[in-house]
Design a protein around this motif. Structure first.
Motif, PDB file in Angstrom:
ATOM      1  N   GLY A   2     -15.015 -10.111  10.501  1.00 46.93           N
ATOM      2  CA  GLY A   2     -15.437  -8.853   9.873  1.00 46.93           C
ATOM      3  C   GLY A   2     -14.393  -8.345   8.891  1.00 46.93           C
ATOM      4  N   LYS A   3     -14.859  -7.713   7.842  1.00 44.71           N
ATOM      5  CA  LYS A   3     -13.907  -7.155   6.878  1.00 44.71           C
ATOM      6  C   LYS A   3     -13.363  -5.849   7.433  1.00 44.71           C
ATOM      7  CE  LYS A   3     -13.336  -6.056   2.016  1.00 44.71           C
ATOM      8  NZ  LYS A   3     -11.904  -5.868   2.278  1.00 44.71           N
ATOM      9  N   MET A   4     -12.091  -5.584   7.152  1.00 43.14           N
ATOM     10  CA  MET A   4     -11.492  -4.334   7.617  1.00 43.14           C
ATOM     11  C   MET A   4     -11.264  -3.407   6.442  1.00 43.14           C
ATOM     12  SD  MET A   4      -8.738  -5.912  10.286  1.00 43.14           S
ATOM     13  CE  MET A   4      -7.832  -4.402  10.640  1.00 43.14           C
ATOM     14  N   LYS A   5     -11.236  -2.119   6.734  1.00 37.83           N
ATOM     15  CA  LYS A   5     -10.888  -1.162   5.674  1.00 37.83           C
ATOM     16  C   LYS A   5      -9.470  -1.469   5.184  1.00 37.83           C
ATOM     17  CE  LYS A   5     -13.467   2.456   7.997  1.00 37.83           C
ATOM     18  NZ  LYS A   5     -13.194   3.326   9.146  1.00 37.83           N
ATOM     19  N   ASP A   6      -9.233  -1.236   3.897  1.00 36.24           N
ATOM     20  CA  ASP A   6      -7.945  -1.584   3.296  1.00 36.24           C
ATOM     21  C   ASP A   6      -6.745  -0.949   3.985  1.00 36.24           C
ATOM     22  OD1 ASP A   6      -9.214  -3.084   1.467  1.00 36.24           O
ATOM     23  OD2 ASP A   6      -9.114  -1.601  -0.171  1.00 36.24           O
ATOM     24  N   ASP A   7      -6.933   0.280   4.448  1.00 34.79           N
ATOM     25  CA  ASP A   7      -5.767   0.997   4.978  1.00 34.79           C
ATOM     26  C   ASP A   7      -5.598   0.832   6.490  1.00 34.79           C
ATOM     27  OD1 ASP A   7      -8.008   2.449   5.679  1.00 34.79           O
ATOM     28  OD2 ASP A   7      -7.055   4.398   5.392  1.00 34.79           O
ATOM     29  N   VAL A   8      -6.384  -0.064   7.083  1.00 42.19           N
ATOM     30  CA  VAL A   8      -6.298  -0.259   8.537  1.00 42.19           C
ATOM     31  C   VAL A   8      -5.504  -1.534   8.836  1.00 42.19           C
ATOM     32  CG1 VAL A   8      -7.657  -0.764  10.612  1.00 42.19           C
ATOM     33  CG2 VAL A   8      -8.413   1.004   9.031  1.00 42.19           C
ATOM     34  N   VAL A   9      -4.588  -1.460   9.770  1.00 43.94           N
ATOM     35  CA  VAL A   9      -3.777  -2.632  10.103  1.00 43.94           C
ATOM     36  C   VAL A   9      -4.270  -3.300  11.390  1.00 43.94           C
ATOM     37  CG1 VAL A   9      -1.986  -1.256  11.278  1.00 43.94           C
ATOM     38  CG2 VAL A   9      -1.403  -3.473  10.317  1.00 43.94           C
ATOM     39  N   LEU A  10      -4.857  -2.497  12.284  1.00 45.62           N
ATOM     40  CA  LEU A  10      -5.334  -3.047  13.548  1.00 45.62           C
ATOM     41  C   LEU A  10      -6.671  -2.404  13.888  1.00 45.62           C
ATOM     42  CD1 LEU A  10      -4.011  -4.889  15.818  1.00 45.62           C
ATOM     43  CD2 LEU A  10      -3.664  -2.754  17.052  1.00 45.62           C
ATOM     44  N   GLN A  11      -7.624  -3.245  14.237  1.00 44.63           N
ATOM     45  CA  GLN A  11      -8.950  -2.722  14.578  1.00 44.63           C
ATOM     46  C   GLN A  11      -9.405  -3.343  15.884  1.00 44.63           C
ATOM     47  OE1 GLN A  11     -11.939  -2.900  11.412  1.00 44.63           O
ATOM     48  NE2 GLN A  11     -13.479  -3.473  12.929  1.00 44.63           N
ATOM     49  N   VAL A  12      -9.561  -2.512  16.888  1.00 45.19           N
ATOM     50  CA  VAL A  12      -9.991  -2.981  18.200  1.00 45.19           C
ATOM     51  C   VAL A  12     -11.472  -2.663  18.340  1.00 45.19           C
ATOM     52  CG1 VAL A  12      -9.656  -2.667  20.685  1.00 45.19           C
ATOM     53  CG2 VAL A  12      -7.687  -2.594  19.145  1.00 45.19           C
ATOM     54  N   ASP A  13     -12.269  -3.690  18.652  1.00 43.84           N
ATOM     55  CA  ASP A  13     -13.714  -3.496  18.757  1.00 43.84           C
ATOM     56  C   ASP A  13     -14.205  -3.825  20.153  1.00 43.84           C
ATOM     57  OD1 ASP A  13     -14.156  -2.860  16.032  1.00 43.84           O
ATOM     58  OD2 ASP A  13     -14.118  -4.992  15.498  1.00 43.84           O
ATOM     59  N   ASP A  14     -14.724  -2.828  20.832  1.00 41.48           N
ATOM     60  CA  ASP A  14     -15.483  -3.037  22.061  1.00 41.48           C
ATOM     61  C   ASP A  14     -14.763  -3.934  23.073  1.00 41.48           C
ATOM     62  OD1 ASP A  14     -17.741  -2.004  23.034  1.00 41.48           O
ATOM     63  OD2 ASP A  14     -19.058  -3.654  22.429  1.00 41.48           O
ATOM     64  N   LEU A  15     -13.521  -3.633  23.289  1.00 47.25           N
ATOM     65  CA  LEU A  15     -12.668  -4.476  24.139  1.00 47.25           C
ATOM     66  C   LEU A  15     -12.844  -4.128  25.622  1.00 47.25           C
ATOM     67  CD1 LEU A  15     -10.270  -6.565  23.980  1.00 47.25           C
ATOM     68  CD2 LEU A  15      -8.753  -4.580  24.041  1.00 47.25           C
ATOM     69  N   SER A  16     -13.109  -5.141  26.428  1.00 47.02           N
ATOM     70  CA  SER A  16     -13.190  -4.946  27.874  1.00 47.02           C
ATOM     71  C   SER A  16     -12.321  -5.988  28.584  1.00 47.02           C
ATOM     72  CB  SER A  16     -14.633  -5.079  28.376  1.00 47.02           C
ATOM     73  OG  SER A  16     -15.446  -4.071  27.819  1.00 47.02           O
ATOM     74  N   ILE A  17     -11.605  -5.527  29.593  1.00 45.67           N
ATOM     75  CA  ILE A  17     -10.685  -6.409  30.323  1.00 45.67           C
ATOM     76  C   ILE A  17     -10.813  -6.136  31.818  1.00 45.67           C
ATOM     77  CG2 ILE A  17      -8.238  -6.999  30.702  1.00 45.67           C
ATOM     78  CD1 ILE A  17      -7.775  -5.798  27.817  1.00 45.67           C
ATOM     79  N   VAL A  18     -10.883  -7.189  32.605  1.00 45.30           N
ATOM     80  CA  VAL A  18     -10.845  -7.003  34.065  1.00 45.30           C
ATOM     81  C   VAL A  18      -9.657  -7.775  34.635  1.00 45.30           C
ATOM     82  CG1 VAL A  18     -13.368  -6.768  34.279  1.00 45.30           C
ATOM     83  CG2 VAL A  18     -12.312  -9.017  34.612  1.00 45.30           C
ATOM     84  N   TYR A  19      -9.171  -7.307  35.778  1.00 42.38           N
ATOM     85  CA  TYR A  19      -8.197  -8.072  36.561  1.00 42.38           C
ATOM     86  C   TYR A  19      -8.937  -8.612  37.766  1.00 42.38           C
ATOM     87  CZ  TYR A  19      -4.391  -5.813  33.965  1.00 42.38           C
ATOM     88  OH  TYR A  19      -3.543  -5.386  32.986  1.00 42.38           O
ATOM     89  N   HIS A  20      -8.884  -9.912  37.960  1.00 42.97           N
ATOM     90  CA  HIS A  20      -9.491 -10.490  39.155  1.00 42.97           C
ATOM     91  C   HIS A  20      -8.522 -10.324  40.321  1.00 42.97           C
ATOM     92  CE1 HIS A  20     -12.621 -12.132  36.648  1.00 42.97           C
ATOM     93  NE2 HIS A  20     -11.744 -12.776  35.902  1.00 42.97           N
ATOM     94  N   THR A  21      -9.003  -9.721  41.394  1.00 42.59           N
ATOM     95  CA  THR A  21      -8.163  -9.581  42.593  1.00 42.59           C
ATOM     96  C   THR A  21      -8.999  -9.958  43.811  1.00 42.59           C
ATOM     97  OG1 THR A  21      -8.725  -7.315  43.272  1.00 42.59           O
ATOM     98  CG2 THR A  21      -7.098  -7.539  41.516  1.00 42.59           C
ATOM     99  N   ILE A  22      -8.336 -10.157  44.940  1.00 44.43           N
ATOM    100  CA  ILE A  22      -9.093 -10.549  46.131  1.00 44.43           C
ATOM    101  C   ILE A  22     -10.017  -9.431  46.598  1.00 44.43           C
ATOM    102  CG2 ILE A  22      -7.647 -12.396  47.096  1.00 44.43           C
ATOM    103  CD1 ILE A  22      -6.287 -10.226  48.802  1.00 44.43           C
ATOM    104  N   ARG A  23      -9.734  -8.200  46.187  1.00 48.99           N
ATOM    105  CA  ARG A  23     -10.600  -7.095  46.600  1.00 48.99           C
ATOM    106  C   ARG A  23     -11.753  -6.842  45.622  1.00 48.99           C
ATOM    107  NH1 ARG A  23      -7.806  -2.160  47.163  1.00 48.99           N
ATOM    108  NH2 ARG A  23      -6.289  -3.013  45.696  1.00 48.99           N
ATOM    109  N   GLY A  24     -11.753  -7.583  44.522  1.00 49.18           N
ATOM    110  CA  GLY A  24     -12.807  -7.419  43.520  1.00 49.18           C
ATOM    111  C   GLY A  24     -12.197  -7.291  42.136  1.00 49.18           C
ATOM    112  N   ASP A  25     -13.053  -7.118  41.142  1.00 46.41           N
ATOM    113  CA  ASP A  25     -12.564  -7.015  39.772  1.00 46.41           C
ATOM    114  C   ASP A  25     -12.163  -5.576  39.440  1.00 46.41           C
ATOM    115  OD1 ASP A  25     -12.958  -9.658  39.391  1.00 46.41           O
ATOM    116  OD2 ASP A  25     -14.703  -9.469  38.061  1.00 46.41           O
ATOM    117  N   VAL A  26     -10.926  -5.434  38.975  1.00 44.04           N
ATOM    118  CA  VAL A  26     -10.457  -4.124  38.514  1.00 44.04           C
ATOM    119  C   VAL A  26     -10.865  -3.974  37.049  1.00 44.04           C
ATOM    120  CG1 VAL A  26      -8.426  -2.672  38.112  1.00 44.04           C
ATOM    121  CG2 VAL A  26      -8.449  -4.282  40.042  1.00 44.04           C
ATOM    122  N   LYS A  27     -11.731  -2.975  36.788  1.00 41.63           N
ATOM    123  CA  LYS A  27     -12.212  -2.803  35.410  1.00 41.63           C
ATOM    124  C   LYS A  27     -11.217  -1.919  34.656  1.00 41.63           C
ATOM    125  CE  LYS A  27     -16.596  -3.416  37.590  1.00 41.63           C
ATOM    126  NZ  LYS A  27     -16.033  -3.359  38.978  1.00 41.63           N
ATOM    127  N   ALA A  28     -10.208  -2.567  34.098  1.00 45.73           N
ATOM    128  CA  ALA A  28      -9.053  -1.828  33.581  1.00 45.73           C
ATOM    129  C   ALA A  28      -9.242  -1.354  32.144  1.00 45.73           C
ATOM    130  CB  ALA A  28      -7.794  -2.692  33.687  1.00 45.73           C
TER     131      ALA A  28
END
Ligand SMILES: Nc1ncnc2c1ncn2[C@@H]1O[C@H](COP(=O)(O)OP(=O)(O)O)[C@@H](O)[C@H]1O
Ligand code: SF4
Ligand SMILES: [Mg+2]
Length: 339
Positions: A2-28
């Protein structure tokens, strides 16, 4: 890509991360999106466990082994306009990216300095890892940077870490972080564990550095008053989500989310220290089984019937910045009553 706006250096889009643990997934991290502009300082604020460190580690792909990025992209724009997705970089590209394009000062890093290596060696090693082996030139640049962070350059460059105070180590780290002139510097709780005067001094130094070197900053803090002195833009993080984001003045004087509003109401007077973010009633949610609907609903004083069912989206329907709440009007009213 995707193209970024000229004045933007970092663009985070719809980021999701989980940690897998023995008790289940931590939706961090859930559906996090934001843009960082060139030369801008953004603060991520939120109480401990809200996911600030997880977001920042993902930006340089330093997540722990049990973490999984389940969706999203992190786009980085070079000065020449070339755009890369950090999550897709090869290991070689990633090694270059770190320090050269984006440097990070980790939470508690001042205690992680290698005690048996002189400061000079740590600067030289960092430079050499990026193909810069002219020790004299490295020394000259390092001394300039140490001066910029208001240390006695010669003395510190030739010192061992244990000869430096906590505040001096933190400044040395700031100098080291910009050795390779990155466009972005990420600072995870850089002043936590330092006394209040040292904290202020670090903030002054950072503001100075940014003015001279013109990099962008992501500043992570649980201290709102420090964030306010640093940031152009503030994002509130709650239960792995950005729930409000806007220019620093909007966030302070016209916050629209009950959580941000509560944080501000809890900001202590400058003359007594207090962990402001723990002063909101209730405890942070369990991220293995987070609450339904709005994740803040069990703690919210403005809760409506729909709040435990419908997830509010980040919208600009009221006010001039983004907030995720079904009852922003109530916050506006409560603020009026405060004055
Ligand atoms: N390696 C890990 N494994 C499992 N859970 C983790 C790990 N690291 C962090 N977490 C959990 O992820 C959530 C977000 O943590 P973190 O990003 O460190 O928050 P913050 O920096 O805001 O304090 C917390 O619930 C934390 O317990
Ligand atoms: S959506 Fe409802 S529970 Fe969530 S912050 Fe707004 S009023 Fe409170
Ligand atoms: Mg953290």
């Amino acid at each position: 890509m995707g193209k970024m706006k000229d004045d933007v250096v970092l663009q985070v889009d719809d980021l999701s991360i989980v940690y897998h643990t023995i008790r289940g997934d931590v939706k961090a991290t859930n559906n996090v999106s934001f843009e960082l502009r060139k030369g801008e300082a953004m603060a991520l604020i939120g109480e401990s466990g809200s996911g600030k460190t997880t977001i920042s580690l993902s930006l340089i792909r330093k997540l722990p082994k049990n973490a999984e990025v389940t969706q999203g992209q992190v786009l980085y724009q070079r000065e020449n306009g070339e755009v890369q997705d950090i999550l897709q970089l090869s290991n070689r590209q990633l090694r270059e990216f770190r320090w050269q394009d984006c440097a990070m000062v980790f939470q508690g890093a001042q205690n992680a300095f290698n005690p048996v290596l002189k400061v000079s060696k740590q600067f030289e090693d960092t430079a050499r890892a990026h193909g810069w082996s002219d020790k004299k030139a490295v020394r000259q640049r390092s001394l300039e940077l140490l001066k910029l962070v208001r240390l006695d350059p010669e003395r510190v460059y030739d010192a061992y870490p244990h000869e430096l105070s906590g505040g001096m180590k933190q400044r040395t780290l700031l100098a080291l972080s910009v050795l390779l002139s990155p466009q972005i510097v990420i600072l995870d709780e850089p002043t936590t564990a330092l006394d209040i005067l040292t904290q202020r001094a670090i903030i002054d130094v950072l503001n100075d550095m940014q003015e001279k070197l013109n990099f962008s900053i992501i500043f992570i803090s649980h201290d709102l008053s420090l964030a306010a002195e640093m940031a152009d833009v503030v994002a509130t993080v709650y239960a792995g989500e950005i729930i409000e984001i806007g220019p620093v003045n909007d966030m302070f004087y016209e916050s629209l989310h009950p959580y941000t509003f509560g944080l501000l109401a809890a900001v202590p007077k400058l003359d007594h220290e207090q962990d402001v973010l723990t002063s909101i009633k209730g405890t942070p949610p369990n991220l293995i089984n987070p609450p339904s609907g709005c994740k803040f609903h069990p703690r919210c004083r403005f809760v409506l019937d729909r709040c435990n069912v419908d997830v509010p989206a980040l919208t600009e329907d009221l006010g001039s910045h983004l907030a995720a709440c079904w009852n922003k009007e109530a916050v506006v009213e409560a603020r009026k009553e405060q004055v």
